[in-house]
Design an enzyme around this catalytic site. Structure first.
Site, mmCIF file in Angstrom:
data_model
loop_
_atom_site.group_PDB
_atom_site.id
_atom_site.type_symbol
_atom_site.label_atom_id
_atom_site.label_comp_id
_atom_site.label_asym_id
_atom_site.label_seq_id
_atom_site.Cartn_x
_atom_site.Cartn_y
_atom_site.Cartn_z
ATOM 1 N N ARG A 104 0.862 -1.196 0.000
ATOM 2 C CA ARG A 104 0.000 0.000 0.000
ATOM 3 C C ARG A 104 0.889 1.233 0.000
ATOM 4 O O ARG A 104 1.790 1.356 0.823
ATOM 5 C CB ARG A 104 -0.911 -0.004 1.225
ATOM 6 C CG ARG A 104 -1.933 1.105 1.226
ATOM 7 C CD ARG A 104 -2.828 1.064 2.457
ATOM 8 N NE ARG A 104 -2.082 1.316 3.690
ATOM 9 C CZ ARG A 104 -1.767 0.389 4.578
ATOM 10 N NH1 ARG A 104 -2.116 -0.874 4.379
ATOM 11 N NH2 ARG A 104 -1.083 0.682 5.667
ATOM 12 N N HIS A 135 -1.690 4.128 6.848
ATOM 13 C CA HIS A 135 -2.617 3.122 7.377
ATOM 14 C C HIS A 135 -4.042 3.670 7.365
ATOM 15 O O HIS A 135 -4.983 3.010 6.933
ATOM 16 C CB HIS A 135 -2.197 2.740 8.795
ATOM 17 C CG HIS A 135 -3.099 1.759 9.453
ATOM 18 N ND1 HIS A 135 -3.122 0.427 9.109
ATOM 19 C CD2 HIS A 135 -4.023 1.908 10.429
ATOM 20 C CE1 HIS A 135 -4.024 -0.208 9.849
ATOM 21 N NE2 HIS A 135 -4.579 0.672 10.656
ATOM 22 N N TYR A 180 7.802 5.606 10.151
ATOM 23 C CA TYR A 180 8.265 4.223 10.310
ATOM 24 C C TYR A 180 8.593 3.526 8.986
ATOM 25 O O TYR A 180 9.014 2.374 8.989
ATOM 26 C CB TYR A 180 7.209 3.392 11.056
ATOM 27 C CG TYR A 180 5.823 3.409 10.430
ATOM 28 C CD1 TYR A 180 5.489 2.559 9.385
ATOM 29 C CD2 TYR A 180 4.847 4.281 10.897
ATOM 30 C CE1 TYR A 180 4.230 2.582 8.811
ATOM 31 C CE2 TYR A 180 3.580 4.313 10.332
ATOM 32 C CZ TYR A 180 3.275 3.455 9.299
ATOM 33 O OH TYR A 180 2.022 3.494 8.734
#
Length: 362
Positions: free
Chosen positions: A252, A256, A265
């Site tokens: 993706r 998120h 991250y």
């Protein structure tokens, strides 16, 4: 273990068919169908992010980059099959026939957004991680008990495989040979946690060994591999041969959710490289061009139609009657508990300007 679970690929990143056996099945008609659906759901996804940024819907879960996994798997279903999506699988739900307006209503916090069109067995999106897996097994087992040929598919991410519901779902499906396909989209990050920090296994497909069911890995950015391998698994389920675990390895591009910052991250430059190299939509476009099947006017017309359809759904969503706050209290239990009745009374009294302390005195 990765050698025991190789990644199946039908069409490579450059749009080339990978094997002679696949050539008869990778047709112009199928390629155009896949391309159209993927453009449609990508258009919706981009609009969803834009609407959230403008404050017109709530927090939104994007899926750009995972279109092949969602379109290919959804198109492998029969009309009366069951679909159990997670909160990120509205692309699959759209492809299976869900209402775009209702999906938008869901992201706007409306109960109506959980209602699929008449005749479509689409469960409300599973928000708690992995809870939809046992539900899918139950629906599939019920179909088996009724003697139908209907099967179920359930979607989940790599993080869900660390939940108890994942193992309970696979175990129950294995024991009762439920006609269900467990469709994992391995994005390699469970929110901010990379795969190697949440599991020791090198693949998710190998987890099927513990339950004595087939486990396969596929290129989740190859819509042809996704479609044909999911079709095999669904046919296997219909034939009474039980469940299958599919690991679709994908990526993706974005966050998120719209409340997340992936730069904290993950190296986002990797996402930009993947846009150029492994993008699922671009892969089908390259296939079409390699075989002389691509028509620029058709592609532009199709993109315009997708944009118009999404804009019309947004207009429908925004013209929907205001929500009734009583729904929050009235549809929790068949008979409201005294706590709910009290909370409802306090809410509506507060709307009238009566302080809570005064309500309690009354």
């Amino acid at each position: 273990m990765e050698n025991q679970f190789p990644i199946t690929k039908w069409v490579d990143e450059n749009g080339n068919i990978t094997g002679e056996d696949y050539k008869e099945m990778v047709t112009e008609e199928l390629a155009r169908t896949f391309y159209q659906h993927m453009i449609r759901i990508r258009t919706f996804d981009k609009k969803g992010i834009s609407l959230q940024r403008q404050g017109r819907i709530g927090t939104y879960a994007p899926y750009e980059g995972q279109e092949a996994s969602q379109v290919g798997s959804a198109l492998a279903l029969e009309t009366e099959d069951w679909m159990f999506p997670s909160y990120r699988d509205h692309g699959a739900a759209m492809t299976f026939g869900h209402s775009l307006r209702n999906i938008l209503l869901f992201w706007n916090g409306r109960n109506e957004g959980c209602i699929p069109p008449e005749g479509k067995n689409i469960s409300p999106p599973g928000i708690p991680i992995a809870t939809q897996l046992p539900h899918a097994v139950g629906a599939a087992f019920a179909e088996k008990r009724k003697g139908t040929k209907n099967a179920a598919i359930v979607y989940f991410g790599d993080g869900a495989t660390s939940e108890g519901d994942f193992h309970e779902g696979l175990n129950m499906a294995s024991v009762f040979e439920a006609p269900v396909v467990f469709f994992n989209q391995n994005n390699r990050y469970a929110i901010s946690v990379p795969m190697e920090k949440q599991m020791k296994t090198k693949t998710i497909a190998q987890k099927a060994l513990a339950y004595d069911i087939p486990g396969i890995r596929i290129d989740g950015n190859d819509v042809f591999a996704v479609y044909f391998e999911t079709l095999k698994a669904m046919d296997r389920a219909r034939a009474g041969e039980g469940p299958t675990l599919i690991e679709a390895v994908t990526w993706r591009y974005g966050a998120h959710t719209t409340a997340d910052d992936p730069t904290k991250y993950r190296d986002q430059m990797e996402s930009e490289r993947k846009r150029e190299e492994t993008d699922p939509v671009l892969r089908v476009e390259r296939l079409l061009k390699n075989n002389g099947w691509f028509d620029e006017a058709w592609a532009e017309r199709m993109q315009k139609q997708a944009a118009e359809e999404v804009d019309a759904a947004v207009a429908e969503m925004e013209s929907f009657p205001p929500a009734d706050p009583a729904d929050i209290f009235d549809h929790v239990f068949a008979e409201p508990t005294w706590q709910l009745q009290q909370q409802k009374q306090e809410y509506f009294q507060a709307k009238k300007g009566v302080p809570v302390w005064n309500q309690q005195q009354q």
